[in-house]
Design a protein around this motif. Structure first.
Motif, PDB file in Angstrom:
ATOM      1  N   THR A  41     -33.224   2.962  23.893  1.00  0.00           N
ATOM      2  CA  THR A  41     -32.337   4.065  23.515  1.00  0.00           C
ATOM      3  C   THR A  41     -32.413   4.470  22.046  1.00  0.00           C
ATOM      4  O   THR A  41     -32.076   5.589  21.698  1.00  0.00           O
ATOM      5  CB  THR A  41     -30.877   3.716  23.836  1.00  0.00           C
ATOM      6  N   CYS A 150     -36.210   6.873  23.269  1.00  0.00           N
ATOM      7  CA  CYS A 150     -35.472   7.977  22.651  1.00  0.00           C
ATOM      8  C   CYS A 150     -35.272   7.722  21.158  1.00  0.00           C
ATOM      9  O   CYS A 150     -35.037   6.584  20.737  1.00  0.00           O
ATOM     10  CB  CYS A 150     -34.105   8.148  23.307  1.00  0.00           C
ATOM     11  N   GLY A 208     -29.991   8.633  22.804  1.00  0.00           N
ATOM     12  CA  GLY A 208     -30.454   7.619  23.738  1.00  0.00           C
ATOM     13  C   GLY A 208     -29.414   7.187  24.746  1.00  0.00           C
ATOM     14  O   GLY A 208     -29.735   6.938  25.915  1.00  0.00           O
ATOM     15  N   LEU A 209     -28.154   7.082  24.333  1.00  0.00           N
ATOM     16  CA  LEU A 209     -27.102   6.655  25.250  1.00  0.00           C
ATOM     17  C   LEU A 209     -26.858   7.702  26.330  1.00  0.00           C
ATOM     18  O   LEU A 209     -26.710   7.377  27.511  1.00  0.00           O
ATOM     19  CB  LEU A 209     -25.818   6.355  24.478  1.00  0.00           C
ATOM     20  N   LEU A 212     -29.890   7.706  28.725  1.00  0.00           N
ATOM     21  CA  LEU A 212     -29.851   6.553  29.619  1.00  0.00           C
ATOM     22  C   LEU A 212     -28.865   6.789  30.758  1.00  0.00           C
ATOM     23  O   LEU A 212     -29.182   6.539  31.928  1.00  0.00           O
ATOM     24  CB  LEU A 212     -29.457   5.301  28.834  1.00  0.00           C
ATOM     25  N   ILE A 227     -30.681  -1.577  24.066  1.00  0.00           N
ATOM     26  CA  ILE A 227     -29.752  -0.712  23.332  1.00  0.00           C
ATOM     27  C   ILE A 227     -29.511  -1.347  21.967  1.00  0.00           C
ATOM     28  O   ILE A 227     -28.946  -2.437  21.874  1.00  0.00           O
ATOM     29  CB  ILE A 227     -28.415  -0.568  24.089  1.00  0.00           C
TER      30      ILE A 227
END
Length: 381
Positions: A41, A150, A208-209, A212, A227
């Motif tokens: 992420t 990401c 990224g979060l 995901l 993460i």
């Protein structure tokens, strides 16, 4: 905020813990022939200098991976001089067998997790470089695996694309090694790359979060996610907490590895995040395996909180430069590090990862120059 740059911290004690665990995690995924999905992420730029201006400014690589490598080398030399490890050396030279914990290159008593880690990073260190998590993932994941990384920071994102597209000739993934393919760090979409069976990586300039959460559950259900945001703001802990809980609810089979910093002034946020994630996972399935591992290089109270103005004045005093009042001071003591350690929380932790990390952290606690007050813990929740 997007002010954080990992180049200042690459190869530090936190990276050793995170990347050694990452390699073991992917190796465990590879024990089955079926492909897997892997998400990263917060990828960063993927490749860093250990001798550049940023690295020299903090000295964290020197007190991290470089200190570990030097110590392991000394232990190797001592082992070879005493005659230990000779049988393994003959095996390597004669039959191409894989290295064991006693291999001369790995440093005698070096635990497996650190042996694998150092074996991978040494060729980079020889070029004054350090590989970030995207390059580790690209080296150990297989051609049929789905890899998504990401990075939101614009400069880091451009560097990430370039570094993933570079063929440094330093790493092979397991499948390429078996098939004799050319080592490759390039994208499958790179038209100049003629590497056989190269891993395809999707590089996204995105949060990224959010990515995901949007892409889980993935088409390939087996898999994992790393993460590791910068945690620049208190809200980052809550964002990780909410994302992990939501992702685990949608993708209960996925292995979720969360890196977090140990910061005295964020202790409440850290514990709240971990408690909420564990409670939600156990509520969903009481048999969920959760692992928490922490490595401290200083005591929590080693850092005294300062205002930005006080911290700037302390830095000026340490450097013997003019402070913001216009006076010149003699060099003085610097403020103790904010990051006194770091931890990993692994939801759906693979079998024996706890034992491997325990052995690795016990070894790290003995490395000279790596920690002032080393302590560690590995807990199954």
């Amino acid at each position: 905020m997007l002010s954080y740059l990992h180049a200042f911290h690459a190869g530090n004690h936190a990276d050793i813990l995170k990347h050694a665990a990452l390699i073991q995690l992917i190796k465990k995924l590879n024990q089955k022939d079926a492909p897997c999905s892997f998400f990263d992420t917060h990828a960063g730029s993927g490749l860093y200098s250990t001798q550049g201006e940023k690295a020299r400014k903090t000295g964290e690589a020197a007190r991290g991976v470089l200190a570990l490598a030097e110590y392991a080398d000394k232990k190797t030399d001592a082992s070879l001089k005493s005659g230990a490890g000779q049988e393994t050396l003959q095996d390597l030279n004669g039959g191409g067998q894989q290295k064991t914990n006693a291999s001369p290159k790995s440093g005698g008593e070096l635990p497996a997790a650190l042996a694998d880690y150092l074996d991978f990073v040494r060729p980079y260190l020889a070029r004054d470089l350090y590989p970030g998590s995207p390059l580790i993932e690209r080296a150990f994941l297989r051609p049929d695996d789905a890899h998504t990384i990401c990075e939101l920071h614009p400069t880091e994102f451009e560097a990430l694309k370039e570094n993933c597209a570079r063929n440094l000739g330093l790493a092979k993934n397991a499948a390429q090694a078996q098939e004799g393919a050319v080592p490759n760090l390039g994208l499958a979409t790179n038209t100049n790359s003629k590497t056989k069976n190269a891993l395809h990586t999707q590089i996204q300039k995105a949060d990224g979060l959010k990515t995901l959460l949007a892409q889980t559950p993935p088409k390939i259900k087996r898999g994992a996610v790393l993460i590791d945001p910068s945690y620049e703001e208190a809200a980052d802990y809550e964002a990780v907490q909410k994302t992990v809980i939501a992702v685990h609810k949608k993708w209960s089979a996925g292995i979720i590895m969360i890196w977090y910093p140990l910061l005295a002034h964020r202790a409440e946020e850290i514990e709240r995040m971990i408690a909420a994630i564990c409670a939600a996972a156990k509520n969903q399935n009481a048999n969920t395996n959760i692992l928490r591992a922490e490595f401290c290089v200083d005591a929590p109270q080693s850092h005294i909180e300062m205002s930005l103005k006080e911290n700037a004045a302390a830095k000026a005093a340490a450097a013997g430069t003019s402070n913001n009042l216009g006076s010149t001071t003699e060099p003085g003591p610097t403020n103790a590090p904010r990051l006194y350690g770091s931890g990993l929380l692994v939801v759906n932790a693979p079998w024996k990862l706890d034992e491997e990390l325990d052995a690795a952290l016990k070894y790290l606690s003995r490395v000279p120059g790596l920690a002032s007050e080393p302590t560690y813990s590995v807990t199954k929740i």
